[in-house]
Design an enzyme around this catalytic site. Sequence first.
Site, PDB file in Angstrom:
ATOM      1  N   PRO A  13      -8.137  38.624 -18.914  1.00 39.16           N
ATOM      2  CA  PRO A  13      -7.860  37.950 -20.190  1.00 39.16           C
ATOM      3  C   PRO A  13      -8.047  38.882 -21.376  1.00 39.16           C
ATOM      4  O   PRO A  13      -8.706  39.930 -21.259  1.00 39.16           O
ATOM      5  CB  PRO A  13      -8.894  36.802 -20.216  1.00 39.16           C
ATOM      6  CG  PRO A  13      -9.399  36.682 -18.816  1.00 39.16           C
ATOM      7  CD  PRO A  13      -9.287  38.032 -18.208  1.00 39.16           C
ATOM      8  N   GLY A  48      -9.642  40.579 -24.550  1.00 42.12           N
ATOM      9  CA  GLY A  48     -11.003  40.711 -25.059  1.00 42.12           C
ATOM     10  C   GLY A  48     -12.055  40.997 -24.024  1.00 42.12           C
ATOM     11  O   GLY A  48     -13.246  41.049 -24.354  1.00 42.12           O
ATOM     12  N   THR A  49     -11.659  41.211 -22.752  1.00 41.03           N
ATOM     13  CA  THR A  49     -12.661  41.448 -21.710  1.00 41.03           C
ATOM     14  C   THR A  49     -13.063  42.909 -21.590  1.00 41.03           C
ATOM     15  O   THR A  49     -13.996  43.227 -20.848  1.00 41.03           O
ATOM     16  CB  THR A  49     -12.142  40.951 -20.350  1.00 41.03           C
ATOM     17  OG1 THR A  49     -10.827  41.471 -20.119  1.00 41.03           O
ATOM     18  CG2 THR A  49     -12.090  39.429 -20.320  1.00 41.03           C
ATOM     19  N   THR A  60      -9.294  48.085 -22.394  1.00 39.60           N
ATOM     20  CA  THR A  60      -9.117  49.353 -23.098  1.00 39.60           C
ATOM     21  C   THR A  60     -10.429  50.124 -23.170  1.00 39.60           C
ATOM     22  O   THR A  60     -10.452  51.355 -23.038  1.00 39.60           O
ATOM     23  CB  THR A  60      -8.583  49.092 -24.520  1.00 39.60           C
ATOM     24  OG1 THR A  60      -7.383  48.316 -24.438  1.00 39.60           O
ATOM     25  CG2 THR A  60      -8.309  50.385 -25.240  1.00 39.60           C
ATOM     26  N   HIS A  85     -19.504   7.934 -33.283  1.00 40.87           N
ATOM     27  CA  HIS A  85     -18.602   8.637 -32.361  1.00 40.87           C
ATOM     28  C   HIS A  85     -19.346   9.746 -31.615  1.00 40.87           C
ATOM     29  O   HIS A  85     -19.292   9.824 -30.383  1.00 40.87           O
ATOM     30  CB  HIS A  85     -17.424   9.230 -33.155  1.00 40.87           C
ATOM     31  CG  HIS A  85     -16.414   9.939 -32.311  1.00 40.87           C
ATOM     32  ND1 HIS A  85     -15.204   9.398 -31.984  1.00 40.87           N
ATOM     33  CD2 HIS A  85     -16.439  11.175 -31.718  1.00 40.87           C
ATOM     34  CE1 HIS A  85     -14.520  10.244 -31.238  1.00 40.87           C
ATOM     35  NE2 HIS A  85     -15.249  11.340 -31.065  1.00 40.87           N
ATOM     36  N   GLU A  86     -20.068  10.601 -32.369  1.00 37.10           N
ATOM     37  CA  GLU A  86     -20.762  11.729 -31.737  1.00 37.10           C
ATOM     38  C   GLU A  86     -21.950  11.251 -30.899  1.00 37.10           C
ATOM     39  O   GLU A  86     -22.195  11.788 -29.811  1.00 37.10           O
ATOM     40  CB  GLU A  86     -21.230  12.723 -32.806  1.00 37.10           C
ATOM     41  CG  GLU A  86     -20.114  13.318 -33.654  1.00 37.10           C
ATOM     42  CD  GLU A  86     -19.037  14.010 -32.828  1.00 37.10           C
ATOM     43  OE1 GLU A  86     -19.333  14.453 -31.698  1.00 37.10           O
ATOM     44  OE2 GLU A  86     -17.891  14.093 -33.310  1.00 37.10           O
TER      45      GLU A  86
END
Length: 627
Positions: free
Chosen positions: A218, A220-221, A224, A438-439
């Site tokens: 993926p 950002g792992t 590079t 709700h939360e």
Amino acid sequence: MEQQPNNQKENQDPQKGRKRNFFIAVIVCLLILLILFGALHGLTGQASAEKITYDEFVGMVEDNRIEKIVVDSDKLKVTSVKKDKNGDPIRYEVNMVGDENALLELVGDRDIELSKKEADLTASIVSALMSIVVPLLLVVVGFSLIMRYMNKSGGLMGVGKSKARSYVQQETGITFQDVAGQDEAKESLQEVVDFLHNPENYTKIGAKLPKGALLVGPPGTGKTLLAKAVAGEAHVPFFSLSGSEFVEMFVGVGASRVRDLFEEAKKSAPCIIFIDEIDAIGKTRDTHYGGNDEREQTLNQLLAEMDGFDSSKGLLILAATNRPEILDPALLRPGRFDRRIIVDRPDLKGRVNILKVHAKKVLLDETVDFDAIALATSGAVGSDLANMINEAAILAVKHGRTAVSQKDLFEAVEIVLMGKEKKDRILSQEERKIVSYHEVGHALVSALQKDAEPVQKITIVPRTMGALGYVMQVPEEEKYLNTKKELDAMVVGLLAGRAAEELVFDNVTTGASNDIERATKIVRAMITQYGMSEKFGLMGLAEQEDQYLEGRIYLNCGDATATEIDHEVMKKLKEAYEEARRLLTENRKALDRIAGFLIQRETITGKEFMEIFHQVQNETSPASEEG
């Protein structure tokens, strides 16, 4: 190693010299053309004369203003008796009307010199050469010089020249110690580094260096970063190029750049070539819907170059992509990219190590616990964690502290995942009450279910990413599998927010849209991918594409089956919603008390939430009622 940058500059000087020579050659050709055309214009200017009509010519003859007439084919070159400012006779040119007899009759016995110009073949040839052949010859010579320069430099202005940037170890400054959370990938690449250092140990037994290694994972792992670390460990030149830099609008430029890249790399061997985002040129050659000639020529050239070089000289190709499923099979076969190295999302231990690596240069206080942060960031990649450390340091400065605390780190996690607090968005009392229930509905149902994750924090402070409030749940341990009961509990918890709204206010709002979307996605995956449906059993009804990107799912079944899947999804969601309503109805007292506390405080911790919950449970237990 210290002299390497100077050598690099020396290698760049010939290129600058060639460009300078190219510009000089072009300018010289243009100057010669300008001088030549100027000379021709001057010559024609000397022989040029004022054009007059035949009637004007007749009038001048009758007024005895003509000294000399020269018949040149169908034109008359007339010399006037008058002089110009320089004392030269004025010349005219007129189209001849009639024949020579008519001209003789017009002149009559006047004192006018009349003659006929004979055709000069030599002058005509010289004039043609000067006006046509010489300029054409100069254009051909100039064009040949330009083409010769293009062949040397790889194209006009270097358009076919490789744009690879050559780095050495001291410039990258990256080793395997700077890469954490990818132990398996580092182990695979360590063998390559050892081969570059000690090739005789491998060639003695008959082993060959892999021609290429494909880093897959993926965004950002750290793909590079790993490639640069290999070059840093091996102390060899590192040629870095993005796949998109090969492709241009001119057909053949990409193939030329591939040839140039490998020629330069062979001169610097042992070295490493790194092609980032190789899917830009390595996409499968499917002409069913039409193809891209430039991209396919570039890919063909890359395949040919990978077959043509000798890996025993220490030339290694590394490539990175997050879309391996679209790469051409010829690129992935043994002998090209021999190894596929998975650079996946880090596990719990990997996230802890990544946090430690990025926190080396950050001042931390004694409250920092990387294990707790790693547990709260399940699914985060290395770039996310680096961003969290940096945000935590910024928050510490903002709050006037000299070191980063655990509170700063948790707040940084929320900023990266949910966005910053939107303090200028002020909710009305009615909306605050709705969001609170709700939360708390989410949190309370999670606490009531055995297979749900524990609550870490509840807040009704709006965030910049659109959330009016949220519940943070942190698992007690890292998990790689989810049971059916856990997924069912997850769906019930997601729908509990909408259930709380309906139970308390006898109405519903738009705030549950994201909850419904996530719950539907989980239930659909349970039915089509995980084989957790009683109706369809173990039948696989969907496939995943872009595994390392969005991971989109598409159905591979008929329309009738897709309709049945929709009905099954609706049924499961309805059952989960009814279960959420039942749990909240049975614990209405806890729901009201926790929601009231949250309205006052806006943010409460998981510990405070559980204290109120247990307090209400003790008050309503049979033992307390008997007392």
